[in-house]
Scaffold this motif. Structure first.
Motif, short mmCIF file in Angstrom:
data_model
loop_
_atom_site.label_atom_id
_atom_site.label_comp_id
_atom_site.label_asym_id
_atom_site.label_seq_id
_atom_site.Cartn_x
_atom_site.Cartn_y
_atom_site.Cartn_z
N THR A 74 -40.67 -1.06 13.70
CA THR A 74 -41.07 0.08 14.51
C THR A 74 -40.02 0.36 15.57
N VAL A 75 -39.68 1.65 15.73
CA VAL A 75 -38.80 2.10 16.82
C VAL A 75 -39.67 2.90 17.78
N PHE A 76 -39.75 2.41 19.02
CA PHE A 76 -40.59 3.07 20.03
C PHE A 76 -39.76 3.99 20.91
N GLN A 77 -40.46 4.82 21.68
CA GLN A 77 -39.79 5.72 22.61
C GLN A 77 -39.01 4.95 23.68
N SER A 78 -39.50 3.76 24.05
CA SER A 78 -38.88 2.99 25.12
C SER A 78 -37.68 2.16 24.65
N TYR A 79 -37.46 2.07 23.31
CA TYR A 79 -36.36 1.33 22.69
C TYR A 79 -36.51 -0.17 22.77
N ALA A 80 -36.95 -0.73 23.92
CA ALA A 80 -37.22 -2.17 24.07
C ALA A 80 -36.03 -3.03 23.66
N LEU A 81 -34.84 -2.69 24.14
CA LEU A 81 -33.65 -3.50 23.86
C LEU A 81 -33.59 -4.69 24.81
N PHE A 82 -32.91 -5.74 24.37
CA PHE A 82 -32.72 -6.91 25.24
C PHE A 82 -31.57 -6.60 26.20
N PRO A 83 -31.82 -6.49 27.50
CA PRO A 83 -30.78 -6.03 28.44
C PRO A 83 -29.63 -7.01 28.62
N HIS A 84 -29.87 -8.31 28.38
CA HIS A 84 -28.83 -9.31 28.60
C HIS A 84 -27.92 -9.49 27.38
N MET A 85 -28.27 -8.84 26.26
CA MET A 85 -27.50 -8.98 25.03
C MET A 85 -26.60 -7.78 24.80
N ASN A 90 -28.03 -7.51 19.92
CA ASN A 90 -29.33 -6.86 19.78
C ASN A 90 -29.64 -6.57 18.31
N VAL A 91 -28.64 -6.03 17.63
CA VAL A 91 -28.83 -5.66 16.22
C VAL A 91 -28.97 -6.91 15.35
N ALA A 92 -28.24 -7.97 15.71
CA ALA A 92 -28.25 -9.19 14.90
C ALA A 92 -29.47 -10.07 15.14
N PHE A 93 -30.23 -9.79 16.19
CA PHE A 93 -31.29 -10.70 16.64
C PHE A 93 -32.28 -11.06 15.52
N GLY A 94 -32.80 -10.04 14.84
CA GLY A 94 -33.80 -10.30 13.79
C GLY A 94 -33.24 -11.10 12.64
N LEU A 95 -32.02 -10.81 12.25
CA LEU A 95 -31.39 -11.52 11.14
C LEU A 95 -31.17 -12.99 11.49
N LYS A 96 -30.69 -13.24 12.71
CA LYS A 96 -30.44 -14.62 13.13
C LYS A 96 -31.74 -15.42 13.21
N THR A 118 -17.69 1.03 17.99
CA THR A 118 -16.85 0.93 19.20
C THR A 118 -17.64 0.48 20.42
N LEU A 119 -18.97 0.46 20.31
CA LEU A 119 -19.82 0.08 21.45
C LEU A 119 -20.42 -1.31 21.27
N ALA A 120 -19.97 -2.04 20.27
CA ALA A 120 -20.62 -3.31 19.89
C ALA A 120 -20.68 -4.33 21.01
N LYS A 121 -19.68 -4.33 21.91
CA LYS A 121 -19.63 -5.34 22.96
C LYS A 121 -20.30 -4.91 24.27
N ARG A 122 -20.82 -3.69 24.29
CA ARG A 122 -21.46 -3.21 25.52
C ARG A 122 -22.91 -3.70 25.62
N LYS A 123 -23.42 -3.70 26.88
CA LYS A 123 -24.82 -4.01 27.14
C LYS A 123 -25.61 -2.69 27.19
N PRO A 124 -26.92 -2.74 26.96
CA PRO A 124 -27.73 -1.51 26.96
C PRO A 124 -27.57 -0.66 28.22
#
Length: 371
Positions: A74-85, A90-96, A118-124
């Motif tokens: 599920t993708v929610f309106q709030s996104y619910a990303l991990f701010p410290h990652m 963030n994308v790899a979390f479920g796979l790991k 190009t944004l892979a190393k940035r934080k949310p």
């Protein structure tokens, strides 16, 4: 899903809902707040337990299983990303967490698909709203769910970015071939992206079909008013002539294609979308008149709003009904002014008819801040 019911005490949020969503399609549940669309999505996700009914994905029944046991994300309106990652983490979390193989390749592939490489190393916190939305989407897609649930995912974005992301979502869905189920109250958003729309009202499906079919041939006043704007003109069926039904107005008559008139109904509402109506200066002559079209004479322009791409007119008929007309911008020399007498015309093929026993105002959304 079959015969789904969800009650909260005396309130029925979802009322005997049955529908089948084709695999690989982009399906939208569209309706106003409180119609049951988000509750339906939450039951599919396993976040709400149905009062009764069953949910299947493919041949597997999921009713009663835990959310983590279901092949959905599920993708929610709030996104619910991990701010410290970072975006990548963030994308790899479920796979790991599930100890998947080839995590790097899977994450890199989905970042490329969602244009986030190009944004892979940035934080949310370093991302725009649209970029965060794409990260949430990438995090869901990388898990390859059987069904991706989207709960008002664009609601937090401004209008321009929302429209841009509508096209992005459709592109991504087409490329990955996943089944998307999208909940929204935004009619334009649903029509832009979905292959099939289910219009919900009071916990039930009001009408379901391709966007063009719902827009051109609504079957209820709720569907006609909620999906775009409609003029609904009360009329009495007079006779059937060939492929047309002739209906009497307080002044004059209108024709509607037989296929667009409900059977066995004498009192009807003739529906016509504002952009299907043309305005003509009165008196209309044989040279410039609307040959072979329905005409309503003696209208008076009571409001005109120029909005760039078109001008929106409000025209009062001889019997007092106000009709909305949208005319494409053809230059300021062609504009009508408030007070002008006009004839309105439209093709019988563009009109539809509904049972006049329905509520004419059903489906019209009012802005409480404007009251």
């Amino acid at each position: 899903m079959s015969s789904l019911v969800k009650t909260f005490g005396p309130f029925t949020a979802v009322d005997d809902l049955s529908l089948t969503i084709p695999q690989g399609s982009f399906f939208a549940l569209l309706g106003p707040s409180g119609c049951g669309k988000t509750t339906t999505l939450r039951m599919v996700a396993g976040l709400e337990e149905p009062t009764s009914g069953t949910i299947h994905i493919g041949s597997s029944e999921l009713t009663g299983t835990k959310p983590y046991q279901r092949p959905v994300n599920t993708v929610f309106q709030s996104y619910a990303l991990f701010p410290h990652m970072t975006v990548w983490d963030n994308v790899a979390f479920g796979l790991k967490r599930r100890s998947q193989a080839n995590v790097k390749k899977q994450v890199d592939d989905v970042l490329e698909l969602t244009e986030l490489t190009t944004l892979a190393k940035r934080k949310p916190a370093q991302l725009s709203g649209g970029q965060q939305q794409r990260v949430a989407l990438a995090r869901a897609i990388v898990n390859k769910p059987a069904v991706l649930l989207l709960d008002e995912p664009l609601g937090a974005l401004d209008l321009k970015l929302r429209r841009q992301m509508q096209m992005e979502l459709k592109r991504i869905q087409t490329e990955v071939g996943l089944t998307f189920v999208h909940v929204t109250h935004d009619q334009e958003e649903a029509m832009t992206m979905a292959d099939t729309i289910a219009v919900m009202n009071a916990g039930r499906i009001e009408q379901m079909g391709p966007p063009a079919e719902l827009y051109e041939q609504p079957r209820t006043t709720f569907a006609a008013n909620f999906l775009g704007q409609s003029n609904l003109i009360r009329a009495t069926v007079k006779e059937r002539v060939g492929d047309s039904v002739v209906a009497a107005l307080p002044t004059g008559t209108l024709r509607v294609a037989v296929s667009r008139v409900p059977e066995g109904v004498n009192e009807i509402l003739v529906g016509i979308r504002p952009e299907k109506i043309k305005l003509h200066d009165e008196p209309v002559t044989a040279v410039d008149g609307p040959v072979g079209e329905n005409t309503i004479t003696g209208g008076r322009v009571i409001d005109a709003s120029f909005i760039g791409v078109s001008t929106q007119y409000l025209v009062k008929t001889q019997w007092g009904q106000e009709v909305m007309v949208f005319e494409q911008n053809q230059g300021i020399a062609n504009l009508n002014a408030v007070g002008d007498l006009v004839t309105m015309s439209f093709s019988a093929d563009h009109a539809f008819a509904l049972d006049a026993g329905q509520d004419v105002s059903a489906g019209i959304e009012f802005d409480p801040e404007a009251l």
